[in-house]
Design a protein around this motif. Structure first.
Motif, mmCIF file in Angstrom:
data_model
loop_
_atom_site.group_PDB
_atom_site.id
_atom_site.type_symbol
_atom_site.label_atom_id
_atom_site.label_comp_id
_atom_site.label_asym_id
_atom_site.label_seq_id
_atom_site.Cartn_x
_atom_site.Cartn_y
_atom_site.Cartn_z
ATOM 1 N N ARG A 85 54.967 -45.285 43.001
ATOM 2 C CA ARG A 85 54.506 -44.668 41.751
ATOM 3 C C ARG A 85 53.529 -45.584 41.008
ATOM 4 N NH1 ARG A 85 59.372 -45.281 37.244
ATOM 5 N NH2 ARG A 85 59.127 -47.518 36.993
ATOM 6 N N SER A 86 53.124 -46.683 41.629
ATOM 7 C CA SER A 86 52.217 -47.592 40.926
ATOM 8 C C SER A 86 50.788 -47.054 40.931
ATOM 9 C CB SER A 86 52.298 -48.994 41.515
ATOM 10 O OG SER A 86 53.553 -49.553 41.193
ATOM 11 N N LEU A 87 49.867 -47.819 40.370
ATOM 12 C CA LEU A 87 48.579 -47.240 39.974
ATOM 13 C C LEU A 87 47.779 -46.601 41.106
ATOM 14 C CD1 LEU A 87 46.760 -46.725 37.545
ATOM 15 C CD2 LEU A 87 45.593 -48.864 38.077
ATOM 16 N N PHE A 122 62.151 -44.388 43.783
ATOM 17 C CA PHE A 122 60.762 -44.666 43.439
ATOM 18 C C PHE A 122 60.516 -46.135 43.749
ATOM 19 C CE2 PHE A 122 62.787 -45.773 39.348
ATOM 20 C CZ PHE A 122 62.236 -47.008 39.127
ATOM 21 N N GLU A 124 57.818 -49.529 43.041
ATOM 22 C CA GLU A 124 56.610 -50.098 42.472
ATOM 23 C C GLU A 124 55.772 -50.574 43.653
ATOM 24 O OE1 GLU A 124 55.872 -49.418 39.634
ATOM 25 O OE2 GLU A 124 57.652 -49.356 38.361
ATOM 26 N N CYS A 125 54.501 -50.710 43.438
ATOM 27 C CA CYS A 125 53.485 -50.868 44.502
ATOM 28 C C CYS A 125 54.030 -51.390 45.835
ATOM 29 C CB CYS A 125 52.357 -51.778 44.032
ATOM 30 S SG CYS A 125 50.954 -51.757 45.184
ATOM 31 N N LEU A 126 53.880 -50.559 46.860
ATOM 32 C CA LEU A 126 54.333 -50.915 48.205
ATOM 33 C C LEU A 126 53.321 -51.787 48.933
ATOM 34 C CD1 LEU A 126 55.554 -47.375 49.359
ATOM 35 C CD2 LEU A 126 57.018 -49.326 48.805
ATOM 36 N N CYS B 90 48.090 -52.747 43.786
ATOM 37 C CA CYS B 90 46.777 -52.414 44.337
ATOM 38 C C CYS B 90 46.265 -53.453 45.323
ATOM 39 C CB CYS B 90 45.746 -52.155 43.242
ATOM 40 S SG CYS B 90 46.313 -50.969 42.021
ATOM 41 N N ARG B 126 57.627 -60.362 51.092
ATOM 42 C CA ARG B 126 58.233 -59.240 50.367
ATOM 43 C C ARG B 126 58.893 -58.281 51.352
ATOM 44 N NH1 ARG B 126 54.015 -54.924 47.960
ATOM 45 N NH2 ARG B 126 55.914 -54.560 46.814
ATOM 46 N N GLU B 128 59.074 -55.190 51.450
ATOM 47 C CA GLU B 128 58.330 -53.968 51.752
ATOM 48 C C GLU B 128 57.385 -54.111 52.946
ATOM 49 O OE1 GLU B 128 58.841 -55.363 48.915
ATOM 50 O OE2 GLU B 128 59.469 -53.903 47.413
ATOM 51 N N ASN B 344 50.926 -45.957 33.212
ATOM 52 C CA ASN B 344 51.348 -46.366 34.551
ATOM 53 C C ASN B 344 51.467 -47.890 34.640
ATOM 54 O OD1 ASN B 344 50.783 -47.232 37.458
ATOM 55 N ND2 ASN B 344 51.168 -45.044 37.711
ATOM 56 N N ARG B 347 54.389 -49.187 32.453
ATOM 57 C CA ARG B 347 55.672 -48.856 33.094
ATOM 58 C C ARG B 347 55.999 -49.879 34.176
ATOM 59 N NH1 ARG B 347 55.973 -43.127 36.145
ATOM 60 N NH2 ARG B 347 54.594 -44.255 37.565
ATOM 61 N N PHE B 348 54.968 -50.266 34.921
ATOM 62 C CA PHE B 348 55.175 -51.277 35.967
ATOM 63 C C PHE B 348 55.711 -52.574 35.358
ATOM 64 C CE2 PHE B 348 53.781 -55.017 38.260
ATOM 65 C CZ PHE B 348 54.267 -54.771 39.531
#
Lengths: 158, 442
Positions: A85-87, A122, A124-126, B90, B126, B128, B344, B347-348
């Protein structure tokens, strides 16, 4: 009799020589137990603490800092599905994608389907922004998961 | 300008085999062989220092200089912590390096460890990045099987263990002392500095923390030399004696509202406009850009009019951004509401503030709640002043927090208020959504 299986205990103990302090094995141990048992129960925390010469409170403190680990009142389903759900994803429909998954799976983020197959989260940025909107199945990314791909993905995981 | 020939992505762009034999056939581990046979650790440090290589993780600290901060003649152990947490939104360049060319990264780890006399390298990765984790582990196994890790590497008096250590989804663990605390098995709460990690880091021993892309650069600096590295990028500004220059290649990530989101390697100093138009395929749907996030969300915002800013270590600061950051550009188009972008972002940070320092824990949550209220049409005239004040009063710079997370949380808010004030005021005045909401913009 120990709560954690001998196999899990051996996996955890194998990490000890890697670090100059046993406490550093906390995260690896939590991952090992969490992967296998879909949560880290109080009893598991107690046994991890014993293996690492820590107080259970220390293990619990570390564990709960990372919202990643589930306690026994909310174990994971078979597959953990994360929707970013991040930018970078948000700009390409990430929030809407999460809502779609919620509707189709009849769960809120954090919840598990009734059949125990999928836990929806959800994220945060993957770090999969070139493939936004992105999701993660356990620990592997899936790129460009547009609304029309939702049904196929759910089918694959069910 | 002739087309730049990629260095870090050379094998990746060619879809080369990532494993040891193929990497070596392409000249891999030549730098390690050279260093171990012909150079002292001090000489390796000198080459890296002379190359002007600056850290690619966000802060841009000169890499070789960082290594010299280790205490001289320390009995050891000395640790290398490799920051593979890459959690800045990003940003995904480190992932691509680890997934597709793990040996390029590992060669840099060997060289950095040799230079700093580190005996163990912990790669804090990380969670992920599951594919990166498995590929890195496979590459490490190959090195152990080929006397490139373990005891007496290549028969020399140099031994090194490399361990992967998986995180658990916390942004703060990308901060170097948060990373160290997390590695030690504690909550990832950043430490008060000094002492800096070079003096007292992991397990209270001297520690160097380096980013993945930085280490991949070290591989090529040792192989090709400092002078070669300095042929790429931007030399120091002669009018600024404190400028260390912006040398070398950089992996730029382009995402958001562009036609072809991607990771591209270019010399430091490329402009946002060239990145977006040439490498990102232009703004999607034939629209115009409203602005972008130039280096991960903590670096602030640029308007479209600022897109000619070069992305080197000095450029973004000249238009009020926090810095180069991770050089990850995320574009938002003209139909996007700044309120939605800001919500957005806020929220992060509210989710990822580690909670240790009250101004950050409360400030990030407060900013998110205000933005949520504004976005739902219930903004008040005074909200922008309050937001600006909160944003300016949390962080290392105002002296209210231990780490820089809050500076990064406040920066996009400050930038948005300074650069997009008319739109924000109009949104609040109208009391409703004035543009297409983020959720609808796909």
């Amino acid at each position: 009799m120990a709560y954690l299986s001998e196999d899990l205990r051996q996996q955890i103990l194998a990490y000890i020589p890697r670090y100059p302090s046993k406490q550093a094995v906390t995260l690896p141990a939590l991952h090992i137990v969490h992967d296998a048992m879909r949560c880290v129960s109080h009893e598991a925390i107690r046994e991890i603490a014993e293996m690492l010469d820590l107080s259970p409170a220390q293990v619990h403190d570390t564990m709960t800092f990372y919202q990643f680990f589930r306690e026994e009142n909310a174990p994971l389903g078979q597959t953990r599905l994360w929707v970013c759900r991040s930018l970078a994803c948000g700009l390409r429909g990430g929030d809407a994608l999460l809502e779609t998954f919620c509707e189709k799976l009849h769960v809120e983020p954090g919840g598990t389907t009734k059949d125990g197959k999928i836990t929806l989260e959800f994220a945060e940025c993957l770090g999969a922004c070139e493939g936004a909107p992105a999701v993660m199945v356990n620990d592997e990314h899936r790129h460009c998961v547009t609304a029309e791909k939702v049904d196929a993905l759910i089918g694959e995981l069910s | 300008m002739p087309d730049f020939e990629p260095v870090l992505l050379k094998r990746i762009n060619a879809k080369a085999n990532p494993w040891l034999d193929a990497y070596r056939a392409d000249g891999g581990y030549r730098g390690v062989t050279k260093a171990l046979n012909e150079m002292t650790p001090a000489q390796v440090i000198d080459v890296v220092k002379n190359s002007g290589l600056r850290g690619r993780g966000g802060a841009g600290f000169p890499c070789g200089v960082k290594w010299t901060f280790l205490p001289k003649d320390h009995p050891g152990p000395i640790y290398l912590c490799v920051n593979a947490d890459e959690s800045e939104p990003c940003t995904f360049n480190n992932r691509i390096l680890m997934e597709h060319d793990p040996h390029q990264v590992l060669e840099g780890i060997l060289l950095a460890s040799y230079a700093t006399k580190a005996s163990v390298a912990y790669v804090y990765l990380r969670y992920e990045y599951g594919v990166a984790y498995r590929n890195m582990q496979k590459a490490i196994d190959e090195l152990y099987a080929n006397n490139l890790l373990g005891k007496n590497i290549l028969g020399k008096d140099f031994s090194l263990e490399v361990y992967l250590h998986r995180g658990a989804g916390a942004y703060i663990c990308g901060e170097e002392t948060g990373l160290i605390e997390s590695l030690e098995g504690k909550r990832g709460w950043p430490r008060i500095k000094p002492p800096f990690p070079a003096v007292e880091g992991a397990f209270r021993k001297p520690t160097v923390v380096n980013n993945i892309e930085t280490l991949a650069c070290v591989t090529h600096v040792i192989d090709r030399g400092a002078d070669w590295f300095k042929t790429i990028g931007i030399p120091p500004d002669p009018k600024n004696p404190r400028d260390a220059g912006s040398y070398g290649p950089k992996l730029y990530c382009i995402s958001g509202h562009v036609n072809t989101p991607c990771c591209v390697e270019l010399p430091l100093g490329i402009t946002v406009r060239e990145l977006v138009d040439r490498h990102g395929g232009g703004v999607w749907k034939g629209r115009k850009a409203k602005g972008c996030i130039p280096g991960g969300i903590s670096m602030g915002m640029m308007t479209e009019a600022e897109f000619d800013t070069p992305l080197d270590f000095n450029g973004p600061g000249k238009v009020g951004c926090l810095g180069l950051g991770t050089a990850a550009v995320t574009v938002f188009d003209e139909t996007t509401s700044i309120v939605d972008v800001l919500y957005n972002i806020c929220r992060f940070f509210a989710h990822e503030s580690c909670g240790q320092c009250t101004p950050c824990r409360e400030g990030t949550g407060w900013m998110m709640k205000m933005l949520d209220r504004i976005r739902h049409g219930q903004g008040r005239k005074e909200d922008l002043e309050i937001l600006d004040e909160v944003a300016k009063s949390i962080g290392i710079m105002p002296g209210t927090t231990i780490c820089g997370l809050a500076d990064g949380a406040g920066w996009p808010v400050k930038n948005a208020i300074a650069k997009f004030r008319p739109e924000l005021e109009e949104y609040i005045r109208a009391g409703q959504k004035t543009t297409v909401a983020l959720e609808m913009a796909h």
